[in-house]
Enzyme design. Structure first.
Site, PDB file in Angstrom:
ATOM      1  N   ASP A  13       0.808  -1.231   0.000  1.00  0.00           N
ATOM      2  CA  ASP A  13       0.000   0.000   0.000  1.00  0.00           C
ATOM      3  C   ASP A  13       0.834   1.271   0.000  1.00  0.00           C
ATOM      4  O   ASP A  13       0.422   2.305   0.530  1.00  0.00           O
ATOM      5  CB  ASP A  13      -0.962   0.020   1.219  1.00  0.00           C
ATOM      6  CG  ASP A  13      -1.890  -1.170   1.212  1.00  0.00           C
ATOM      7  OD1 ASP A  13      -2.234  -1.644   0.118  1.00  0.00           O
ATOM      8  OD2 ASP A  13      -2.274  -1.617   2.311  1.00  0.00           O
ATOM      9  N   LYS A  16       1.801   2.286  -5.052  1.00  0.00           N
ATOM     10  CA  LYS A  16       2.373   1.778  -6.309  1.00  0.00           C
ATOM     11  C   LYS A  16       1.461   2.104  -7.492  1.00  0.00           C
ATOM     12  O   LYS A  16       1.917   2.549  -8.546  1.00  0.00           O
ATOM     13  CB  LYS A  16       2.578   0.247  -6.212  1.00  0.00           C
ATOM     14  CG  LYS A  16       3.536  -0.172  -5.107  1.00  0.00           C
ATOM     15  CD  LYS A  16       3.604  -1.676  -4.955  1.00  0.00           C
ATOM     16  CE  LYS A  16       2.353  -2.309  -4.412  1.00  0.00           C
ATOM     17  NZ  LYS A  16       2.065  -1.989  -2.991  1.00  0.00           N
ATOM     18  N   GLY A  40      -4.557  -4.190  -3.833  1.00  0.00           N
ATOM     19  CA  GLY A  40      -5.549  -3.157  -4.136  1.00  0.00           C
ATOM     20  C   GLY A  40      -4.772  -1.916  -4.511  1.00  0.00           C
ATOM     21  O   GLY A  40      -4.151  -1.296  -3.659  1.00  0.00           O
ATOM     22  N   HIS A  41      -4.725  -1.592  -5.789  1.00  0.00           N
ATOM     23  CA  HIS A  41      -3.936  -0.458  -6.276  1.00  0.00           C
ATOM     24  C   HIS A  41      -4.887   0.656  -6.699  1.00  0.00           C
ATOM     25  O   HIS A  41      -5.709   0.474  -7.593  1.00  0.00           O
ATOM     26  CB  HIS A  41      -3.041  -0.894  -7.445  1.00  0.00           C
ATOM     27  CG  HIS A  41      -2.000  -1.896  -7.035  1.00  0.00           C
ATOM     28  ND1 HIS A  41      -1.028  -2.368  -7.870  1.00  0.00           N
ATOM     29  CD2 HIS A  41      -1.774  -2.497  -5.840  1.00  0.00           C
ATOM     30  CE1 HIS A  41      -0.249  -3.218  -7.211  1.00  0.00           C
ATOM     31  NE2 HIS A  41      -0.688  -3.324  -5.976  1.00  0.00           N
ATOM     32  N   GLN A 222       2.001  -5.965  -3.239  1.00  0.00           N
ATOM     33  CA  GLN A 222       2.473  -6.063  -1.852  1.00  0.00           C
ATOM     34  C   GLN A 222       3.764  -5.245  -1.683  1.00  0.00           C
ATOM     35  O   GLN A 222       3.951  -4.266  -2.372  1.00  0.00           O
ATOM     36  CB  GLN A 222       2.665  -7.534  -1.422  1.00  0.00           C
ATOM     37  CG  GLN A 222       1.363  -8.298  -1.288  1.00  0.00           C
ATOM     38  CD  GLN A 222       0.791  -8.811  -2.594  1.00  0.00           C
ATOM     39  OE1 GLN A 222       1.472  -9.494  -3.320  1.00  0.00           O
ATOM     40  NE2 GLN A 222      -0.461  -8.498  -2.890  1.00  0.00           N
TER      41      GLN A 222
HETATM   42  P1  GDP Z   1      -0.777   0.406  -3.542  1.00  0.00           P
HETATM   43  O1  GDP Z   1      -1.367  -0.881  -3.095  1.00  0.00           O
HETATM   44  O2  GDP Z   1       0.700   0.478  -3.279  1.00  0.00           O
HETATM   45  O3  GDP Z   1      -1.102   0.766  -4.967  1.00  0.00           O
HETATM   46  O4  GDP Z   1      -1.429   1.545  -2.618  1.00  0.00           O
HETATM   47  P2  GDP Z   1      -2.982   1.667  -2.205  1.00  0.00           P
HETATM   48  O5  GDP Z   1      -3.738   2.159  -3.361  1.00  0.00           O
HETATM   49  O6  GDP Z   1      -3.445   0.428  -1.533  1.00  0.00           O
HETATM   50  O7  GDP Z   1      -2.894   2.747  -1.052  1.00  0.00           O
HETATM   51  C1  GDP Z   1      -2.355   4.011  -1.254  1.00  0.00           C
HETATM   52  C2  GDP Z   1      -3.429   5.037  -0.882  1.00  0.00           C
HETATM   53  O8  GDP Z   1      -2.839   6.315  -0.807  1.00  0.00           O
HETATM   54  C3  GDP Z   1      -4.520   5.173  -1.934  1.00  0.00           C
HETATM   55  O9  GDP Z   1      -5.702   5.574  -1.292  1.00  0.00           O
HETATM   56  C4  GDP Z   1      -3.986   6.273  -2.841  1.00  0.00           C
HETATM   57  O10 GDP Z   1      -5.031   6.970  -3.531  1.00  0.00           O
HETATM   58  C5  GDP Z   1      -3.333   7.177  -1.831  1.00  0.00           C
HETATM   59  N1  GDP Z   1      -2.150   7.914  -2.303  1.00  0.00           N
HETATM   60  C6  GDP Z   1      -1.191   7.554  -3.176  1.00  0.00           C
HETATM   61  N2  GDP Z   1      -0.219   8.479  -3.245  1.00  0.00           N
HETATM   62  C7  GDP Z   1      -0.578   9.465  -2.394  1.00  0.00           C
HETATM   63  C8  GDP Z   1       0.041  10.684  -1.987  1.00  0.00           C
HETATM   64  O11 GDP Z   1       1.121  11.061  -2.406  1.00  0.00           O
HETATM   65  N3  GDP Z   1      -0.644  11.433  -1.054  1.00  0.00           N
HETATM   66  C9  GDP Z   1      -1.833  11.044  -0.527  1.00  0.00           C
HETATM   67  N4  GDP Z   1      -2.404  11.826   0.362  1.00  0.00           N
HETATM   68  N5  GDP Z   1      -2.422   9.900  -0.889  1.00  0.00           N
HETATM   69  C10 GDP Z   1      -1.797   9.112  -1.784  1.00  0.00           C
HETATM   70  P1  IMO Z   2      -0.888  -4.121  -2.307  1.00  0.00           P
HETATM   71  O1  IMO Z   2      -0.428  -4.672  -3.641  1.00  0.00           O
HETATM   72  C1  IMO Z   2      -0.946  -4.561   2.025  1.00  0.00           C
HETATM   73  C2  IMO Z   2      -1.025  -8.642   3.612  1.00  0.00           C
HETATM   74  C3  IMO Z   2      -2.284  -9.100   4.306  1.00  0.00           C
HETATM   75  C4  IMO Z   2      -1.708 -10.097   5.299  1.00  0.00           C
HETATM   76  C5  IMO Z   2      -0.568 -10.742   4.507  1.00  0.00           C
HETATM   77  C6  IMO Z   2      -0.935 -12.059   3.840  1.00  0.00           C
HETATM   78  O2  IMO Z   2      -2.185  -3.432  -2.354  1.00  0.00           O
HETATM   79  O3  IMO Z   2       0.203  -3.345  -1.668  1.00  0.00           O
HETATM   80  P2  IMO Z   2      -2.456 -12.768   1.808  1.00  0.00           P
HETATM   81  O4  IMO Z   2      -3.871 -12.438   1.464  1.00  0.00           O
HETATM   82  O5  IMO Z   2      -1.464 -12.337   0.782  1.00  0.00           O
HETATM   83  O6  IMO Z   2      -2.287 -14.205   2.183  1.00  0.00           O
HETATM   84  O7  IMO Z   2      -2.152 -11.922   3.138  1.00  0.00           O
HETATM   85  O8  IMO Z   2      -0.221  -9.805   3.502  1.00  0.00           O
HETATM   86  N1  IMO Z   2      -1.226  -8.129   2.236  1.00  0.00           N
HETATM   87  C7  IMO Z   2      -1.167  -6.834   1.911  1.00  0.00           C
HETATM   88  N2  IMO Z   2      -0.983  -5.737   2.676  1.00  0.00           N
HETATM   89  N3  IMO Z   2      -1.039  -4.443   0.688  1.00  0.00           N
HETATM   90  C8  IMO Z   2      -1.196  -5.528  -0.101  1.00  0.00           C
HETATM   91  O9  IMO Z   2      -1.164  -5.463  -1.457  1.00  0.00           O
HETATM   92  C9  IMO Z   2      -1.302  -6.793   0.509  1.00  0.00           C
HETATM   93  N4  IMO Z   2      -1.484  -8.045   0.055  1.00  0.00           N
HETATM   94  C10 IMO Z   2      -1.424  -8.847   1.121  1.00  0.00           C
HETATM   95  O10 IMO Z   2      -2.926  -8.031   4.945  1.00  0.00           O
HETATM   96  O11 IMO Z   2      -1.131  -9.422   6.379  1.00  0.00           O
HETATM   97 MG    MG Z   3      -2.892  -1.567  -1.829  1.00  0.00          MG
END
Ligand code: GDP
Ligand code: IMO
Ligand code: MG
Length: 428
Positions: A13, A16, A40-41, A222
């Site tokens: 998270d 990416k 979840g991107h 991840q």
């Molecule tokens: P990912 O899994 O690495 O793609 O990240 P996620 O989407 O799960 O979580 C990142 C969260 O931060 C999302 O809600 C994005 O919309 C938000 N986000 C990404 N970059 C920024 C940033 O520079 N500032 C803020 N405030 N939010 C961001």
């Molecule tokens: P993105 O790509 C954050 C965590 C889960 C759990 C562990 C194992 O959005 O960054 P799993 O379902 O893979 O067996 O869970 O890994 N986890 C993540 N945490 N971002 C993710 O993906 C994750 N994918 C799995 O919360 O602790």
């Molecule tokens: Mg994510």
């Protein structure tokens, strides 16, 4: 012709999806190489949020094609839903999405096994996303899995029935109630839908494009601290989230890789169980969660929050061969008087910059350095030179410690909010 790899340096998270979306127009191909719908991107384009679980984050652009590589595990139901949503948003799936025949399928019983296994662990549960990730990778390495290409075989149904029976037998080991038909019916429909997609030999597809001089951005899911080998085992996911995972998960040779872009938040989060040395279980942690909207993009769970962990980042940079860092969410710290950075750990009374073998059982205390906050709204900056001095001081401190340049600074969730240290061309 080259491949750049973009991946998370923390516990996932990191943002990416946002960075991949911003960079997508610079590449001919965006390719996911591991993980599955546990990811979840989030993309925010013209104020509209899109959360991708399986489809690469370049799908809402016109230039690149998007490839789901062999290293990914696919839940046909999630994929179908995602494609329907993306089609409604104008994505041309027929032209833009290609799926490896060697990617493994998540079966309905994999999801039940995941849930049963977690339930049986009680307090020591992993905090899995319950998407069936671990049982699917177990079947892959156990050489029992079903792959996307198998969907096209005449005897697919009998293979499926055989594996399903095995899983049902295994499930008897758990005291876990479930109802298979309600998961199985939509799955059977979704695999029919999948047959209409571009199912390809993606290793040939990608290497052919490379030999034509095309460029690829490999998108990780991840983060490094969730890697099956180098993460905080056993509180990890079931795939290699690191640079080498991109070679395995796409069939691309290491000598084709150019830049390795590591994504890190200006602080740190983790969702699910497991060690997190800099976690803040106090008002500051709550403030980070609220200001940063730190709630899971896949499960909605509140993310655990803490200060940036530099020894862990240094470790991730070493394992991945990171050549440049994109820092996200610095804007979340806009109003903080001071920010802290963990620079070492006190492990069993001794100061160390190394992550101990077993973070779960070791007595570990973070050592912090307190830095001035920047007390400026970073969101509207577009020019690196114009960034406030106190923020550049923070960046400098991080770069010096990590011996790696922060070349991109994300200042908000929206696609356009990204400040480059160098001209855009230097990314690739
Ligand atoms: P990912 O899994 O690495 O793609 O990240 P996620 O989407 O799960 O979580 C990142 C969260 O931060 C999302 O809600 C994005 O919309 C938000 N986000 C990404 N970059 C920024 C940033 O520079 N500032 C803020 N405030 N939010 C961001
Ligand atoms: P993105 O790509 C954050 C965590 C889960 C759990 C562990 C194992 O959005 O960054 P799993 O379902 O893979 O067996 O869970 O890994 N986890 C993540 N945490 N971002 C993710 O993906 C994750 N994918 C799995 O919360 O602790
Ligand atoms: Mg994510």
């Amino acid at each position: 012709m080259y491949v750049d790899i973009l991946l998370g340096l923390q516990w996932g998270d990191e943002g990416k999806g946002k960075i991949v979306d911003h960079l997508s127009d610079k590449y001919d191909v965006i390719a996911r190489f591991q993980g599955g719908p546990n990811a979840g991107h989030t993309l925010v384009i013209n104020g509209e949020k899109t959360i991708l679980h399986t489809v690469p984050s370049g799908i809402l652009h016109h230039r690149p094609v998007n490839v789901i590589g062999n290293g990914v595990v696919i839940d046909p139901i999630t994929l179908q839903k995602e494609i329907e949503t993306l089609t409604a948003k104008g994505a041309d799936i027929n032209k833009r999405l290609f799926i490896s025949k060697k990617a493994h399928l998540i079966l309905p019983t994999h999801k039940i096994l995941d849930a049963a296994s977690e339930a049986s662990k009680g307090l020591s549960k992993i905090g899995s996303t319950l998407r069936g990730i671990s049982p699917t990778y177990m079947d892959k390495t156990g050489r029992n899995g079903l792959r996307v290409g198998d969907l096209l075989a005449a005897d697919f149904a009998s293979h499926y029935e055989k594996i399903k029976e095995k899983h049902l037998h295994l499930l008897k080991l758990y005291d876990y109630e479930f109802s298979l038909p309600e998961l199985e019916q939509p799955w059977l429909e979704a695999i029919e839908f999948m047959k209409s997609l571009n199912l390809i030999d993606s290793e040939y597809f990608l290497n052919d494009l490379l030999s034509q001089g095309k460029t690829i951005l490999a998108e990780g899911a991840q983060g490094t601290m969730l890697d099956i080998d180098f993460g905080t085992y056993p509180f990890v996911t079931s795939s290699n989230t690191i640079t080498s995972g991109a070679c395995n998960g796409l069939g691309i040779a290491p000598n084709k890789v150019k830049e390795v872009i590591g994504i890190a938040k200006a602080y740190c989060t983790r969702v699910g169980s497991g060690p997190f040395p800099t976690e803040l279980n106090d008002e500051m942690g709550e403030r980070l969660r609220q200001v940063g909207s730190e709630f899971g993009a896949t499960t909605g769970r509140p993310r655990r929050c803490g200060w940036i962990d530099l020894p862990a980042l240094k470790y991730a940079i070493m394992i991945n061969g990171v050549t440049q860092i994109a820092m996200t969410k610095a804007d979340v710290l806009n109003d903080f008087e001071t920010v802290e950075a963990c620079t070492a750990y006190k492990v069993d009374g001794t100061i160390s910059q190394q992550i101990p073998f077993d973070l779960c059982t070791t007595d570990i205390l973070p050592v912090y350095e307190k830095l001035n906050g920047w007390k400026t709204d970073l969101r509207n900056f577009t020019n690196y030179e114009a960034l406030p001095e106190s923020f550049l001081g923070y960046l400098n401190f991080v770069e010096e410690y990590l011996k790696t340049e922060v070349t991109m600074i994300s200042t908000g969730p929206e696609r356009e909010r990204l400040v480059f240290k160098k001209a855009l061309e230097s990314v690739s």
